[in-house]
Write a protein that holds these residues in place. Structure first.
Motif, short mmCIF file in Angstrom:
data_model
loop_
_atom_site.label_atom_id
_atom_site.label_comp_id
_atom_site.label_asym_id
_atom_site.label_seq_id
_atom_site.Cartn_x
_atom_site.Cartn_y
_atom_site.Cartn_z
N TRP A 114 0.90 -1.44 -0.16
CA TRP A 114 -0.06 0.47 -0.48
C TRP A 114 1.02 1.28 -0.14
N GLY A 139 -3.98 -6.36 -1.03
CA GLY A 139 -5.39 -6.09 -0.60
C GLY A 139 -6.17 -5.31 -0.29
N ASP A 140 -6.92 -4.93 1.62
CA ASP A 140 -8.05 -3.71 0.85
C ASP A 140 -6.86 -2.49 1.12
N ARG A 141 -6.48 -2.37 1.64
CA ARG A 141 -5.46 -1.70 2.70
C ARG A 141 -5.06 -1.00 0.85
N GLU A 142 -4.57 -1.57 0.54
CA GLU A 142 -3.88 -1.06 -1.13
C GLU A 142 -5.29 -1.13 -1.96
N LEU B 436 -10.94 0.31 6.74
CA LEU B 436 -10.31 -0.45 7.11
C LEU B 436 -10.11 -0.86 8.40
N GLY B 482 -4.73 -7.35 4.28
CA GLY B 482 -3.33 -6.58 3.56
C GLY B 482 -3.41 -5.74 4.85
#
Lengths: 660, 535
Positions: A114, A139-142, B436, B482
């Motif tokens: 990320w 993932g979601d953070r990226e 998140l 992540g």
């Protein structure tokens, strides 16, 4: 940069920069451009001015390249080894940001997380296209970091396994103008995410949701996307006809639909899609339902003017059904009939009598086809460019003779497992445009056949000679002499090939991909020749080359600078050679190192430590898992390296534990 | 990790989750009770125990202190209790008839008196003193008549008799049961609402009388009148009953629209035409009364009729018969009973019968919940998040079950317990995005900056120990990928904080012995699992 204190180039006085740029416009080949760059500083800067796209192969040059090519619009970092957040951030920082950059490809750049994405998005305000596919750690953070790029129009996230609905929601909210999105294999994404996506990104034109665990509800949401043109949903087994009925309202602008491998989709679902969209150009429905019902065929007539591509792999077909297709689909250019049951010569003749302008015919695994089918194809489809006949074992040189004489535009021919011989290759010789030829499992082909190939198919790029056990060094000499632009060559298990053959092959400077498994007579001398000669080599597979030892690896590590993938499983190399190989090849990212019986655990450990920052994929014997140090494995993982632990029987080798 | 150990810890975590629902408190409270001892023994029995029987065995008594059982319909509550059903044997129709006619007579008398009040009222409507004197006079008359009514009605149908008997003690100034001040009002309401309209043809006259009172006099006076009627013990109890058709005329007064959300009250979607049902309105005090069933002998109050029946057994063998103990059956008279609906006493509320768009409440329970939710202070505060307040204890219990599970967080700060709710929210509002888990972690790292956020507060660790365990599980089940290895959601320090805080505060000495060894397991195991999952 141009106005250097050195005496001005005389040639620059004649050719101004804009003229040079004009010249560059007419130089598509990268080799030619390289020569152009090397003329002088003036030429170099003109090229820098002109260049819009760049593919980086070495990390260490990235900052320098970004600074020089300030006008870049497209940057491909997919092949850049050891690229991580810090490296990317540093490069972008030294370049002072890439204001003009619109497209970035980070496919398989598993080291990027990320922070890297954040920096990239911040440095490139005009970012429109991003490819992060196969970055399994993403993932979601990226996704959240990427969502800051508000102008994003195209995004590929295939196999970004970590992205969930939340990540997709971030993207959907952040990138509202998204037009093309691929989220194939993002297994965590569900209906909710797609629903939100279709509410927020109203401009979506292309959507790929293949292999997701989505249900019909998702299609209900998708059906509201008015601008949607291309929907790919291969392997969505939870979608059935009910779902496809949502697409019946015609509120999309669907041009292409792919429902292949959707097990629960039947004719009725597809019929409702066709009813809703009269402008469909492409239907891919392979392997989803077994029968072609008449209703479907009659509905196809509604698409007579538009339908261009029809793939019906795995269906039960008959002469009448193909006749209907042939009569109705006036615009059909490509048909896929692979593995269709009931396929006979009659079916082919019914199809091609009406459709003379077919360009691509896929008849893979239609076992009962004979030369008659080829004759009818040759008689009618003069414009044919691609003919796939894998496992059509009844065809002979007689049929191919017709094809060769009539379809001279052919670019791709697949004759794998067709038991063709040298004569057949001679028959194909009029097809001078041929670029891809697959002749795997044709043991009756000998060097004579290869001479035909070498002398006729000058433009050939890809040649597959897998298990063509009849060929030997002489044939390779003919290939090397004739097919100068060959990029991919497969000579696996052509056991008669020796070092001499490889020496011939070493003249192929363009060769980037060489598969030579099981060439037991090839020694390190042959490998050395390849390493020295084939400067463009990117992939090398020499599994089970039992005579290749450390010397071969030394040569590779010295000369094959571009080597990115290597398979040396079962080779009798030692830890020293392995260490040298992994330590010095700056581009190596994928190594398969199974059953290297002479490499000790320490050898593995040192070699992997020497290359830990570049490797993205590694295949090792599962027994090693417990012997390699945890720190090393952790480091590898942290850099985005995926280790595949295989548990293969050690058929030819002593268990490595005995060698400890 | 040893798989068996993990299973055990999971089982424990599960059981503790179940316990947390609403019984952990009971568990602690329950320690002094002897009947809990076997359970404690069980609990301490060993780690193999999965405690499936644990939550149900916890005393119903303790639970019933807080909340009415959901299955108890208010209809049941207001059914006459069958404690005097032994008179059913000497049931004489002729006697009933004569009694009825007597009642009729008496009701006419009451009607006449009240009518006279109304007449006088219209004359001296603004002379309060005169009115008061008048009322006292009338009250005396009314009282004597009603006592007669009651005593006569006592010999009527068993069911009626039953209610009347239960009414008797509190009805009387003669009665000596001042200990049950509210019982009278409720029981009168039983009598008048449920019984008389069906059994006595003239009862509607009585209704009309009171309605008229309600309509013409200002309401306070009317209710005071009835208050006086009830006598000194029942001053805070009132009952006003009116038919919808009557009350329609009184809706002239323009009222504010209090669009109170009470979709839980069970009447939405019901479209009864006005007038097709009877509207009852309980008064505030009645609604807020803790008990609705009272023992006619000792005056003890109960929330549930069944409990009252159980209690009555102690008063003699006549209450132990199967008939007395049976659930009073619904009176299935041949004529269809008027549908009863309820009105909220809060003027201006949409549920108040004088509201233009009046939406009646279905049951007494609905009335209670509605009134508490909409017009009372929210005095119950969730002990976990310290932000959510409730006026109905059941709502608090429900919330506590989910508190801390609001793991779906929007960028606007709103939390949701369900992903689809969050996504619905995000799709509605421009610019809102889901947050998140890692962002949570960031905030968690800087705990000093207190955020008015439930999730955060939960994690800080003012929690019970098993809740902390659950939070961890939840976060793991979030599956938000992540997360960098270094910046995991939870540092070990946080586990400890949660853990010890919980232990100190909540572990009961008796249960500490049995739970102590396991209470750490969930953390340890999940920590390990998390670690291995991320590497």
């Amino acid at each position: 940069m141009m106005r250097t204190p050195q005496p001005p180039d005389l040639i620059m006085a004649v050719l101004s920069v804009d003229l040079l740029v004009q010249i560059l416009d007419r130089l598509p080949d990268s080799g030619d451009r390289k020569s152009f760059r090397l003329v002088s500083r003036g030429f170099l800067s003109a090229e820098a001015l002109h260049r819009r796209a760049l593919r980086v192969l070495r990390r260490e040059f990235l900052p320098f390249l970004l600074r020089r090519y300030f006008a870049l619009e497209s940057l491909d970092l997919s092949a850049c080894p050891a690229l991580d957040d810090t490296a990317l951030a540093a490069a972008l920082h030294t370049a002072g940001g890439c204001q003009g950059l619109k497209a970035v490809c980070l496919a398989r750049a598993t080291g990027i997380r990320w922070r890297g994405v954040e920096v990239l998005v911040a440095a490139c305000p005009r970012l429109e296209v991003v490819d992060l596919s196969h970055c399994v750690g993403i993932g979601d953070r990226e996704a959240a970091a990427l969502a800051a790029a508000g102008g994003l129009r195209e995004l590929r996230l295939d196999k970004c396994l970590g992205i969930t609905d939340v990540g997709l929601a971030k993207l959907a909210v952040g990138c509202a103008v998204l037009e093309r999105l691929g989220i194939k294999w993002c297994m965590e994404i569900s209906d909710l995410g797609i629903d939100l996506l279709s509410k927020k990104c109203r401009d979506l034109k292309v959507l790929d949701i293949s292999y997701l665990k989505v249900t019909n509800f998702c299609l209900q949401s998708v059906s509201c996307l008015e601008k949607l043109e291309d929907l790919t949903m291969a392997g969505c087994s939870q979608i059935n006809d009910e779902g496809l009925r949502f697409l019946n309202n015609g509120s999309n602008s669907l041009r292409s639909i792919d429902v292949s491998r959707c097990n629960n989709v039947s004719t009725w679902g597809l019929v409702s899609v066709i009813e809703g969209h009269k402008c469909l150009q492409k239907i891919v429905a392979g392997d989803c339902f077994p029968e072609l019902v008449p209703l479907f065929l009659t509905k196809l007539s509604g698409l007579r003017d538009t339908l261009n591509v029809l793939k019906l792999d795995g269906f039960q077909v008959s002469a009448t059904s193909l006749q209907i297709i042939g009569v109705h689909c006036k615009n059909l250019g490509e048909i896929g009939l692979g593995k269709c049951r009931g396929m006979t010569d009659e079916c082919i003749s019914e199809l091609v009598t009406y459709r003379a302008d077919l360009r691509t015919i896929d008849l893979t695994c239609c076992h009962s086809l004979t030369d008659n089918a080829l004759v009818t194809i040759a008689d009618h489809c003069k414009k044919l460019t691609c003919l796939l006949l894998e496992s059509c074992s009844l065809i002979t040189e007689k049929g191919l003779d017709h094809i060769g004489t009539c379809c001279t535009d052919l670019k791709k021919v697949d004759l794998t497992d067709c038991a063709v011989n040298d004569t057949a290759l001679r028959c194909l010789s009029p097809c001078l445009e041929l670029m891809v030829l697959k002749l795997g499992l044709c043991p009756s082909i000998s060097d004579k056949g290869l001479v035909h190939i070498g002398s006729n198919f000058r433009k050939i790029l890809e040649l597959d000679l897998y298990r063509c056990t009849g060929i030997a060094d002489g044939g390779l000499a003919a290939i090397a002499a004739g097919c100068k632009s060959l990029k991919k060559l497969n000579v696996c298990y052509c056991v008669r090939i020796t070092d001499q053959g490889l020496k011939h092959l070493s003249f192929l400077e363009e060769l980037s991909d060489l598969e030579m498994r099981g060439l037991v007579h090839v020694t390190s001398a042959g490998i050395t020749a390849i390493a020295v000669g084939c400067k463009s080599l990117v992939e090398l597979d020499m599994k089970r080359c039992y005579s290749v030892d450390d010397a071969g690896l030394w040569a590779l590590s010295r000369c094959s600078e571009k080597l990115r993938q290597i398979n040396i499983s079962y080779c009798p190399v030692t830890g020293v050679g392995l260490c040298k190989l992994l330590g010095s090849l700056r581009c190596l990212q994928d190594a398969k190192l199974v059953h290297l019986t002479r490499v000790s655990v320490e050898g593995y450990e040192i070699a992997l430590r020497a290359s830990w920052d570049r490797l993205k994929k590694l295949k090792l014997l599962s027994g090693l898992r417990h012997f390699l140090s945890p720190g090393l494995l952790q480091m590898l993982r942290a850099r985005g390296c995926r280790i595949r632990w295989v548990d293969k029987p050690e058929s030819f080798c002593l268990p490595f534990s005995l060698l400890l | 990790m040893d798989p068996k150990l993990r299973i055990n810890s999971e089982a424990l975590a599960k059981s503790s989750c179940q316990m947390m629902g609403d019984t952990s408190r009971n568990f602690n409270l329950g320690q002094p009770f002897i009947q809990f001892n076997p359970i404690n023994l069980c609990y301490g029995g060993g780690p193999e125990q999965t405690f499936p029987e644990f939550p149900p065995t916890l005393g119903t008594e303790a639970r019933s202190l807080y909340q009415p059982e959901p299955e108890v319909k208010s209809a049941n509550q207001f059914k006459p209790s069958p404690n005097v059903n032994n008179t059913i044997l000497d049931w004489n129709p002729r006697l009933i008839l004569s009694n009825l006619s007597f009642l009729e007579q008496k009701i006419h008398q009451v009607q006449a008196i009240v009518q006279s009040i109304i007449n006088q009222e219209s004359q001296f409507s603004n002379r309060a003193n005169e009115m008061f004197a008048q009322q006292q006079l009338v009250t005396a008359d009314l009282t004597s008549i009603i006592i007669q009514l009651i005593s006569t009605a006592g010999s009527l149908l068993p069911s009626i008799k039953n209610t009347l008997v239960s009414t008797n003690p509190s009805a009387g100034q003669l009665g000596s049961f001042i200990g049950a001040p509210t019982s009278f009002g409720l029981n009168v309401s039983q009598q008048q609402n449920a019984v008389i309209p069906m059994e006595v043809p003239k009862a509607s006259a009585c209704d009309k009388l009171i309605d008229g009172l309600n309509k013409d006099s200002c309401r306070k006076e009317g209710s005071e009148l009835i208050k006086g009627l009830h006598g000194h013990g029942n001053e805070d109890v009132e009952l006003i009953k009116c038919l919808k058709s009557d009350s329609e005329g009184t809706e002239l007064a323009s009222l504010e629209d209090h669009d109170v959300k009470d979709s839980d009250d069970g009447v939405d979607g019901e479209n009864l035409p006005p007038g097709s049902y009877e509207v009852l309105q309980l008064e505030k005090e009645e609604i807020l009364a803790p008990h609705t069933h009272f023992c006619v002998i000792c005056g003890k109050g109960f929330k549930r009729d069944a409990n009252l029946r159980m209690h009555m057994r102690g008063h003699g063998d006549e209450y132990k018969t199967p008939a007395a103990l049976a659930k009073p059956n619904k009176e299935s008279t041949s004529e269809p009973a008027l549908i009863k609906r309820y009105s909220c006493p809060f003027v201006g509320c949409k549920r108040n019968k004088e509201h233009k768009k009046f939406q009646p409440l279905k049951t007494i329970l609905c009335v209670k919940n509605h009134y508490k939710r909409s017009h009372c202070d929210k005095s119950y505060i969730c002990s976990r998040c310290n932000t959510k307040k409730f006026s109905v204890i059941a709502d608090l219990k429900t919330h506590e079950k989910h508190c801390g599970r609001d793991k779906w967080l929007c960028s606007c700060g709103t939390t949701f317990s369900r992903k689809d709710k969050l996504f619905g929210h995000v799709s509605l509002f421009q610019g809102h995005t889901p947050v998140l888990a890692v962002d949570d972690a960031k905030v968690l790292g800087t705990l000093d900056q207190a955020r008015p956020n439930e999730v955060m507060n939960d994690m800080v660790g003012t929690l019970e120990y098993n809740f902390a365990g659950r939070t961890l599980d939840d976060v793991q089940s979030l599956n938000i990928k992540g997360v960098d290895v270094g910046t995991g959601c939870f540092s070990p320090m946080n586990f400890d904080a949660c853990n010890f805080g919980g232990l100190d505060e909540f572990l009961h000495p008796a249960s500490e012995v049995s739970e102590g060894p396991f209470s750490f397991l969930p953390f340890g195991s999940s920590n390990l699992i998390q670690g291995s999952g991320q590497n």
